[in-house]
Design an enzyme around this catalytic site. Structure first.
Site, mmCIF file in Angstrom:
data_model
loop_
_atom_site.group_PDB
_atom_site.id
_atom_site.type_symbol
_atom_site.label_atom_id
_atom_site.label_comp_id
_atom_site.label_asym_id
_atom_site.label_seq_id
_atom_site.Cartn_x
_atom_site.Cartn_y
_atom_site.Cartn_z
ATOM 1 N N ILE A 103 0.831 -1.207 0.000
ATOM 2 C CA ILE A 103 0.000 0.000 0.000
ATOM 3 C C ILE A 103 0.861 1.250 0.000
ATOM 4 O O ILE A 103 0.378 2.345 -0.251
ATOM 5 C CB ILE A 103 -0.953 0.024 1.215
ATOM 6 C CG1 ILE A 103 -0.153 -0.033 2.529
ATOM 7 C CG2 ILE A 103 -1.941 -1.129 1.134
ATOM 8 C CD1 ILE A 103 -1.007 0.103 3.773
ATOM 9 N N ALA A 106 8.680 2.887 -0.430
ATOM 10 C CA ALA A 106 9.677 3.932 -0.223
ATOM 11 C C ALA A 106 11.043 3.375 -0.568
ATOM 12 O O ALA A 106 11.190 2.214 -0.960
ATOM 13 C CB ALA A 106 9.633 4.437 1.221
ATOM 14 N N GLY A 109 12.023 0.834 2.508
ATOM 15 C CA GLY A 109 11.089 -0.205 2.925
ATOM 16 C C GLY A 109 9.757 -0.050 2.218
ATOM 17 O O GLY A 109 9.547 0.897 1.455
ATOM 18 N N ASP A 260 9.277 13.526 9.869
ATOM 19 C CA ASP A 260 9.028 13.402 8.426
ATOM 20 C C ASP A 260 7.554 13.691 8.127
ATOM 21 O O ASP A 260 6.807 12.806 7.680
ATOM 22 C CB ASP A 260 9.402 11.992 7.962
ATOM 23 C CG ASP A 260 9.587 11.921 6.451
ATOM 24 O OD1 ASP A 260 9.687 12.989 5.818
ATOM 25 O OD2 ASP A 260 9.635 10.797 5.908
#
Length: 535
Positions: A103, A106, A109, A260
């Protein structure tokens, strides 16, 4: 790297310093962007970090690299499954169901959706296969390349580059450690316990490890999906205020924060609560930095320009040698822009004109303990402005500081410090009379000497000395040329004439003043609105 170096010295190792225009910077930034995408996950992370470092790169680079997204094609499911089962055991035994289509993907990961026994939905974050060796190799490249860059840049930018390299190496290693991420997530979740404005997923420790992190699955609307938020009747201004308050609490009060906050890691539930995802990039703030950040925000709230500059100097972000007059004007415009007010364009142009001749020596720098804090502040403000174009960042911060008692504490400290200064002034006055009497006695005995030191920051005497030497050399070479010509020594006279021409060129260059660049202001909210209107 060579292009970056040539921006500062025409022939790399020698030649006069130079500046290039914004269009050249933009072209080089676009080339750099393509290179980073080609080089892969580690360098994409590096580009994202560079996009938050105005102390390292010119504005055009920041503008281009800010569009760099962490979009990397997901690893094939069989490879990801091998990592998952190596950590937890067979997927079919540990999960009731598991969706093999990620879903979220990156560079380091990817996240899958699954269901545990009992029906609880979870999000499973799996480290990218074989990423450790790739990151180690890429970090070696960065480490070997850094000394080359440091050779060509000034001291202030070298300071920032060294901190950037250290920060990047530390951050990317921490982001690959899912056990650390789980610890930070749990700590931040506990700090917000009981606050129904925010949702932080719970960690499923029984299904987590160094390379796998399983969390509670929380659905939500992406925070920058404005149309969906409007359809669900969610007050975007309230969401923006809550988002800013959450980060003020994390940085100023808690000392541990989610670092982030880009839109992909923030969502809003149907009842208006903010959901935080991905705590891989998170950090801590030491008490000294917290104190100085409070001083900075209080000064901003009070529109105390001197207080703002003092806080920036003490925290190490602003050089003590900075031109406070120019910096004060910059801060006034920054405050006006942060309040959502229109900035007079002529003032922006005027300030840019004042600083453009020394744009690479601009006195801002970024200590490593502040890099993540600056990233958070920059990205959060961007998200808040996306939610509400007229969002007043300063007003919300002022209200928070007032409610938490920081402004009153600042006033009390100011009164105490003023009292101490008055006491010291009184003590100094009592010591002044005897010292003045001794000085007058020495003057009466002709025993008083005065030592004077002359500062030449503009290197006026150095320039005059060069011109004097060039003038003497020119006189000598012209005289030698005449004598050699009269003695009918043509070769020697030609050499002397060429030497004279070289000296004339050097003498002429010593009288030239460097041309300024036509900088284009890019940092006001008004410019952002104009660009949106053009689009």
């Amino acid at each position: 790297m060579l292009a970056y170096a040539r921006d500062r010295r025409r022939f790399l190792l020698f030649g006069r310093r130079r500046q290039v225009d914004a269009e050249t910077h933009r072209h080089r930034a676009e080339v750099l962007l393509e290179s980073l995408l080609t080089l892969g996950p580690t360098f994409i992370k590096l580009g994202q970090l560079l996009s938050t470092r105005p102390d390292v790169l010119p504005p055009a680079y920041i503008d281009v690299l800010s569009a760099l997204q962490d979009n990397v094609p997901p690893a094939p499911w069989p490879e990801a499954r091998a990592v998952l089962e190596d950590e937890l055991g067979p997927v079919d035994e540990r999960f009731a169901s598991f969706d093999s289509d990620p879903i979220s993907g990156a560079s380091l990961g990817q996240v899958y959706r699954a269901r545990l026994e009992g029906g609880r939905e979870v999000a499973v974050k799996v480290r990218r296969p074989n990423i450790e060796a790739l990151v180690r190799a890429d970090l070696r490249v960065v480490k070997w390349s850094l000394p080359i860059l440091l050779y060509f840049v000034d001291d202030a930018r070298a300071f920032s580059l060294e901190n950037l390299a250290e920060e990047f190496s530390k951050t990317i290693r921490e982001e690959m450690d899912y056990e650390r991420e789980a610890e930070m997530l749990v700590e931040i979740r506990e700090n917000f316990a009981g606050d129904d404005r925010f949702v932080i997923p719970d960690v499923i420790e029984s299904h987590s490890g160094p390379r796998v992190l399983t969390m509670e699955y929380v659905a939500g609307t992406k925070i920058n999906d404005l149309e969906a938020l409007e359809r669900k009747g969610i007050d975007r201004t309230t969401v923006a205020e809550n988002l800013e308050r959450s980060y003020l609490q994390m940085i100023i009060d808690d000392g541990v924060f989610h670092a982030d906050p880009h839109p992909g890691n923030l969502a809003v539930t149907d009842d208006g609560r903010i959901v935080f995802y991905d705590f891989g990039m998170s950090g801590r703030v030491d008490p000294f930095v917290q104190e100085k950040i409070v001083d900075f925000y209080v000064a901003v709230a009070n529109q105390d320009i001197d207080g703002i500059l003092d806080a920036l100097v003490e925290i190490g972000t602003l050089s003590p040698d900075a031109d406070r007059g120019v910096m004060a004007e910059v801060m006034e415009i920054a405050i006006q822009d942060a309040r959502g007010e229109d900035v007079e364009q002529y003032r922006v142009n005027q300030i840019v004109g004042q600083i453009e001749d020394s744009i690479y020596a601009f006195p801002f720098r970024l200590p490593k303990n502040l890099a993540l804090v600056l990233r958070v502040a920059t990205v959060v403000e961007g998200v808040c402005v996306t939610l509400d174009e007229d969002f007043d960042f300063i007003s919300t911060a002022t209200d928070y500081l007032t409610e938490e008692g920081y402004r009153e504490e600042s006033i009390r400290q100011y009164v105490d410090e003023t009292g101490r200064q008055l006491r010291r002034s009184g003590e100094s006055l009592t010591r002044l009379a005897p010292k003045a009497e001794r000085t007058l006695d020495r003057l009466d005995r002709d025993d008083l000497y005065v030592r004077i030191g002359l500062e030449d920051e503009e290197r006026v005497f150095d320039t005059l000395a060069k011109r004097l030497v060039y003038g003497m050399l020119l006189t000598m070479s012209l005289f030698s040329t005449g004598v050699l010509y009269a003695l009918e020594a043509p070769r020697a006279s030609i050499v002397a004439a060429v030497f004279s021409v070289v000296v004339v060129i050097q003498l002429y260059r010593s009288f030239r003043t460097p041309k300024s660049i036509g900088a284009r202001p890019q940092f006001t909210r008004q410019n952002l609105r104009q660009r949106r209107g053009e689009e």
